[in-house]
Design a protein around this motif. Sequence first.
Motif, PDB file in Angstrom:
ATOM      1  N   UNK A   1      -9.036  -6.192 -36.684  1.00 54.51           N
ATOM      2  CA  UNK A   1     -10.439  -5.963 -35.975  1.00 54.51           C
ATOM      3  C   UNK A   1     -10.797  -7.554 -35.460  1.00 54.51           C
ATOM      4  N   UNK A   2     -10.473  -7.698 -34.348  1.00 57.47           N
ATOM      5  CA  UNK A   2     -10.610  -9.119 -33.835  1.00 57.47           C
ATOM      6  C   UNK A   2     -11.866  -9.271 -33.168  1.00 57.47           C
ATOM      7  N   UNK A   3     -12.713  -9.865 -33.922  1.00 58.26           N
ATOM      8  CA  UNK A   3     -14.234 -10.044 -33.401  1.00 58.26           C
ATOM      9  C   UNK A   3     -14.990  -8.834 -33.058  1.00 58.26           C
ATOM     10  N   UNK A   4     -14.811  -7.829 -33.841  1.00 52.46           N
ATOM     11  CA  UNK A   4     -15.351  -6.605 -33.388  1.00 52.46           C
ATOM     12  C   UNK A   4     -16.461  -6.292 -34.681  1.00 52.46           C
ATOM     13  N   UNK A   5     -16.426  -7.156 -35.818  1.00 49.99           N
ATOM     14  CA  UNK A   5     -17.183  -6.741 -36.944  1.00 49.99           C
ATOM     15  C   UNK A   5     -18.573  -7.692 -36.820  1.00 49.99           C
ATOM     16  N   UNK A   6     -18.496  -8.335 -35.756  1.00 46.70           N
ATOM     17  CA  UNK A   6     -19.641  -9.333 -35.188  1.00 46.70           C
ATOM     18  C   UNK A   6     -20.845  -8.441 -34.764  1.00 46.70           C
ATOM     19  N   UNK A   7     -20.599  -7.273 -34.537  1.00 52.65           N
ATOM     20  CA  UNK A   7     -21.702  -6.433 -34.161  1.00 52.65           C
ATOM     21  C   UNK A   7     -21.924  -5.253 -35.339  1.00 52.65           C
TER      22      UNK A   7
ATOM     23  N   UNK B   1      -1.220  -1.742 -47.250  1.00 47.24           N
ATOM     24  CA  UNK B   1      -1.603  -1.927 -46.016  1.00 47.24           C
ATOM     25  C   UNK B   1      -2.238  -3.284 -45.716  1.00 47.24           C
ATOM     26  N   UNK B   2      -2.282  -3.844 -44.499  1.00 41.09           N
ATOM     27  CA  UNK B   2      -2.942  -4.785 -44.305  1.00 41.09           C
ATOM     28  C   UNK B   2      -4.069  -4.929 -43.167  1.00 41.09           C
ATOM     29  N   UNK B   3      -5.380  -5.635 -43.531  1.00 42.35           N
ATOM     30  CA  UNK B   3      -6.237  -5.699 -42.519  1.00 42.35           C
ATOM     31  C   UNK B   3      -6.254  -7.248 -42.102  1.00 42.35           C
ATOM     32  N   UNK B   4      -6.517  -7.610 -40.910  1.00 41.73           N
ATOM     33  CA  UNK B   4      -6.963  -8.772 -40.416  1.00 41.73           C
ATOM     34  C   UNK B   4      -8.071  -8.845 -39.760  1.00 41.73           C
ATOM     35  N   UNK B   5      -9.121  -9.567 -39.933  1.00 40.15           N
ATOM     36  CA  UNK B   5     -10.326  -9.605 -39.484  1.00 40.15           C
ATOM     37  C   UNK B   5     -10.546 -11.042 -38.957  1.00 40.15           C
ATOM     38  N   UNK B   6     -11.138 -11.051 -37.738  1.00 37.39           N
ATOM     39  CA  UNK B   6     -11.462 -12.166 -37.034  1.00 37.39           C
ATOM     40  C   UNK B   6     -12.998 -12.096 -36.750  1.00 37.39           C
ATOM     41  N   UNK B   7     -13.732 -13.068 -37.147  1.00 38.95           N
ATOM     42  CA  UNK B   7     -15.248 -13.241 -36.921  1.00 38.95           C
ATOM     43  C   UNK B   7     -15.581 -14.721 -36.484  1.00 38.95           C
ATOM     44  N   UNK B   8     -16.792 -14.593 -36.107  1.00 34.72           N
ATOM     45  CA  UNK B   8     -17.614 -16.089 -36.062  1.00 34.72           C
ATOM     46  C   UNK B   8     -18.168 -16.360 -37.365  1.00 34.72           C
ATOM     47  N   UNK B   9     -17.770 -17.396 -37.636  1.00 33.45           N
ATOM     48  CA  UNK B   9     -18.382 -18.054 -39.056  1.00 33.45           C
ATOM     49  C   UNK B   9     -19.918 -18.715 -38.974  1.00 33.45           C
ATOM     50  N   UNK B  10     -20.589 -18.319 -39.979  1.00 34.22           N
ATOM     51  CA  UNK B  10     -22.067 -18.880 -39.777  1.00 34.22           C
ATOM     52  C   UNK B  10     -22.834 -17.879 -40.578  1.00 34.22           C
ATOM     53  N   UNK B  11     -24.105 -18.131 -40.540  1.00 34.08           N
ATOM     54  CA  UNK B  11     -25.301 -17.387 -41.233  1.00 34.08           C
ATOM     55  C   UNK B  11     -26.389 -17.155 -40.432  1.00 34.08           C
ATOM     56  N   UNK B  12     -26.310 -16.822 -39.230  1.00 34.30           N
ATOM     57  CA  UNK B  12     -26.943 -16.389 -38.123  1.00 34.30           C
ATOM     58  C   UNK B  12     -26.941 -15.158 -37.355  1.00 34.30           C
ATOM     59  N   UNK B  13     -27.722 -14.852 -36.796  1.00 34.14           N
ATOM     60  CA  UNK B  13     -27.703 -13.698 -35.886  1.00 34.14           C
ATOM     61  C   UNK B  13     -28.321 -14.043 -34.340  1.00 34.14           C
ATOM     62  N   UNK B  14     -27.578 -13.697 -33.637  1.00 38.83           N
ATOM     63  CA  UNK B  14     -27.844 -14.117 -32.086  1.00 38.83           C
ATOM     64  C   UNK B  14     -28.214 -12.842 -31.002  1.00 38.83           C
TER      65      UNK B  14
END
Length: 195
Positions: A123-129, A150-163
């Motif tokens: 899930x490459x930058x998709x959990x950001x929504x 099984x294996x999960x790879x998550x990529x996301x933007x690090x922080x604590x805000x909502x844009x």
Amino acid sequence: MWGIDRRCSGRDDVRMAARDSYDEIAADYAKKFLDELAAKPIDRALLDLVAGEVGDQGVIADIGCGPGHVARYLHDRGAAVLGIDVSPAMIEVAGQAHPGIEFRVGDMGSLEFSDQSWAGIVAMYSIIHIPPSDLAGVAAEFQRVLRPGGMVLLAFHVGDETRHVEEMLGHAVDLDFYFYGRELLEQKFEEAGFA
């Protein structure tokens, strides 16, 4: 991928806002991001790791696949892959750009697949929504469809805000981008049964 319409409430409305927004920008999004992995050596290395670890154990699902470039990357490394996105227009773009790879419309919070269907998930930058209130449900759904070990790879933007974004690539959209701390995501996925 999901978004949130500030005028709406409920999970279905959130899903529809993302679907509509990404349907609107699908062609221009593909033009901009279809080749983005060429400039992302860390993402490529992580995808190589997933493809190598999963090997021939089963399908890797690319959830929130957008125009299908991550699915193509994994496919080109010998992985059995399936792309899933909430946007029918993105799925159409992905299918045209990457013949021979299966792409389906789907919702990461309610995947229409049997238990233990996949050997891997990216899930490459998709959990950001995904709003914070829905993270636990998504983690549980990933756990349900993943095979033991099984294996999960998550990529996301690090922080604590909502844009909130109302314009993207010259189109009107209605999307929220959630930035998360690693600790919160680890907690939600550990609570769902991940190591």
